[in-house]
Design an enzyme around this catalytic site. Structure first.
Site, PDB file in Angstrom:
ATOM      1  CG  HIS A  39      18.367  -1.536 -12.758  1.00 57.40           C
ATOM      2  ND1 HIS A  39      18.704  -2.862 -13.434  1.00 57.40           N
ATOM      3  CD2 HIS A  39      17.021  -1.659 -12.122  1.00 57.40           C
ATOM      4  CE1 HIS A  39      17.253  -3.333 -13.330  1.00 57.40           C
ATOM      5  NE2 HIS A  39      16.546  -2.785 -12.504  1.00 57.40           N
TER       6      HIS A  39
ATOM      7  CE  LYS B 190      10.933  -1.544 -11.420  1.00 54.74           C
ATOM      8  NZ  LYS B 190      10.989   0.070 -11.538  1.00 54.74           N
TER       9      LYS B 190
ATOM     10  CE1 TYR C  56       1.165   1.287   4.269  1.00 52.31           C
ATOM     11  CE2 TYR C  56       1.750   3.762   3.481  1.00 52.31           C
ATOM     12  CZ  TYR C  56       1.820   2.141   3.697  1.00 52.31           C
ATOM     13  OH  TYR C  56       2.930   1.863   3.045  1.00 52.31           O
TER      14      TYR C  56
ATOM     15  CB  ALA D  69       9.733  -0.468  -3.193  1.00 51.68           C
TER      16      ALA D  69
ATOM     17  CG  LEU E 160       3.321   1.146  -8.270  1.00 53.39           C
ATOM     18  CD1 LEU E 160       4.034   0.236  -9.006  1.00 53.39           C
ATOM     19  CD2 LEU E 160       2.574   2.358  -9.207  1.00 53.39           C
TER      20      LEU E 160
ATOM     21  CG  PHE F 177      -2.139   0.554   1.009  1.00 54.89           C
ATOM     22  CD1 PHE F 177      -3.002   0.806  -0.053  1.00 54.89           C
ATOM     23  CD2 PHE F 177      -2.418   1.708   2.142  1.00 54.89           C
ATOM     24  CE1 PHE F 177      -4.115   1.353  -0.438  1.00 54.89           C
ATOM     25  CE2 PHE F 177      -3.599   2.688   1.928  1.00 54.89           C
ATOM     26  CZ  PHE F 177      -4.267   2.472   0.751  1.00 54.89           C
ATOM     27  N   GLY F 178       1.890   1.098  -0.801  1.00 51.94           N
ATOM     28  CA  GLY F 178       2.784   2.378  -0.985  1.00 51.94           C
ATOM     29  C   GLY F 178       2.256   3.026  -2.079  1.00 51.94           C
TER      30      GLY F 178
ATOM     31  CD  GLU G 275      11.884  -3.496  -6.863  1.00 49.56           C
ATOM     32  OE1 GLU G 275      11.765  -3.807  -8.102  1.00 49.56           O
ATOM     33  OE2 GLU G 275      10.840  -3.223  -5.924  1.00 49.56           O
TER      34      GLU G 275
END
Ligand code: NAD
Length: 346
Positions: free
Chosen positions: A213, A139, A73, A205, A32, A29-30, A209
């Site tokens: 990379h 991803k 939240y 996140a 996205l 529930f962040g 992520e």
């Protein structure tokens, strides 16, 4: 890709009859997950009934209330504080699955940190005995490959799992699969994305992520960074991350769909974490040779006004609807966004 067909549960009903909405859960529930819940409010064909975060979950058979969930939240850090109905627990996903047996499908808006996390969540669903549809916006190539290993177990469990269903992989990969149809041979698929967000904390996140990379970083190193370390890194680049030759599952998905070898696919982009305006227009270019011998390039460019959230959550629910249709026909197993057409959710 393997899938199993078991029986034929024809659930179609006459157009004059009431069709119950699909009962949908959102895990994570962040940034996205919240955008996904916002999107569902306007849908008649889907009802948002379940959500989980790291510290708790909420479930309501009648549908969750967006405002009270966001308030719980944002003010207290977990849906577990929702009154009434929130449950605080460190085993939120397992407990939610056990409690909410009537959920038709879940969108996994979870961080894939570590890189094995989403595959471990798929295993939780397999073990639970729940049957339904799972959709992720995962991803990395190596993350999708872990799910490929689970395809028979998913099929045996009666789960229809659609992987790589965000923007890239997802919308752009599916666009490439369609564009490829003009060609006798596909030579190159080049995905270039531009993302603009007002602040990185809204999508922690996603940004971690992406950092993974960068040259010299790994998923583990990015996962271990404190928020202050992420901020210090972003300060050095004026909030901009430039990413090249990313390990992105668009490659394995297009290879599995028989479109081109994974070496022909490249993914890169620019993420501005301090400005909601996109730094460049997200696009996929598909170059190939037609049956007449002409070399050409199709380009599919997303509108600059569309946000990352719109381009991830929209396709995710489109694939979830397609997955429910497969599930109702007894078709289970693992599919990617490059082999199934998403359906439009009204
Ligand atoms: P976020 O950091 O904003 O939110 C993560 C949420 O997951 C939080 O609510 C957190 O509490 C919850 N969570 C974390 N661990 C959990 C656990 N063990 N159990 C239950 N809940 C847990 O994340 P985000 O920025 O919204 O990103 C979500 C995912 O979407 C990331 O993996 C990201 O890479 C992916 N993504 C994909 C695309 C695409 O185009 N395919 C684009 C953007 C983001």
């Amino acid at each position: 890709m393997s899938a199993q067909v078991r029986g034929n549960t024809n659930s179609s009903v006459g157009s004059s009859k009431y069709i119950a909405p699909m009962r949908v859960g959102v895990l994570g529930f962040g940034g996205l997950g919240q955008a996904a819940a916002r999107m569902l409010v306007a849908k008649q064909e889907m009802l948002w009934v379940a959500a989980a975060d790291l510290k708790g979950y909420a479930y309501s058979g009648e549908g969750l209330n967006l405002d009270t969930c966001l308030a719980a939240y944002q003010s207290q850090g977990s849906l577990g504080y929702l009154e009434p109905g929130g449950i605080l627990t460190s085993r939120s996903i397992q407990e939610l699955i056990a409690q909410a047996s009537s959920v038709d499908g879940y969108f996994l808006a979870l961080p894939n940190l570590p890189n094995t996390f989403i595959a471990s969540v798929a295993q939780m669903f397999i073990k639970s005995g729940w049957r339904g549809v799972l959709v992720d916006a995962i991803k990395r190539t190596s993350a999708v490959e872990q799910l490929l290993v689970l395809k028979e177990e998913l099929a045996e469990a009666g789960i229809t799992y659609l992987t790589g269903c965000g923007a890239t992989p997802g919308l752009l990969t599916a666009g490439a699969a369609i564009a490829a149809q003009s060609y006798a041979e596909v030579h190159q698929v080049k995905i270039t994305f531009g993302v603009g967000i007002a602040n990185w904390e809204a999508y922690r996140a996603t940004i971690r992520e992406d950092i993974a990379h960068l040259p010299g970083y790994s998923v583990e190193r990015a996962r271990a960074m404190t928020d202050a370390e992420v901020e210090a890194l972003l300060d050095q680049t004026n909030g901009v991350l430039t990413l090249e030759n990313m390990e992105h599952a668009d490659d394995v998905m297009l290879e599995l769909a028989g479109i081109c070898s994974r070496d022909c696919v490249t993914v890169g982009g620019v993420v501005d974490t301090r400005n909601p305006k996109k730094p460049l227009s997200t696009n996929v270019q598909v170059t190939g040779r037609t049956f007449e011998g002409k070399i050409s390039t199709h380009t599919f460019t997303l509108g600059d006004e569309t946000s990352m959230a719109a381009n991830v959550c929209g396709p995710a629910f489109g694939y979830l609807k397609a997955g429910v249709a497969l599930q109702r026909r007894g078709i289970y197993g693992l599919f990617t966004a490059a082999e199934i057409m998403p359906q439009f959710v009204k």
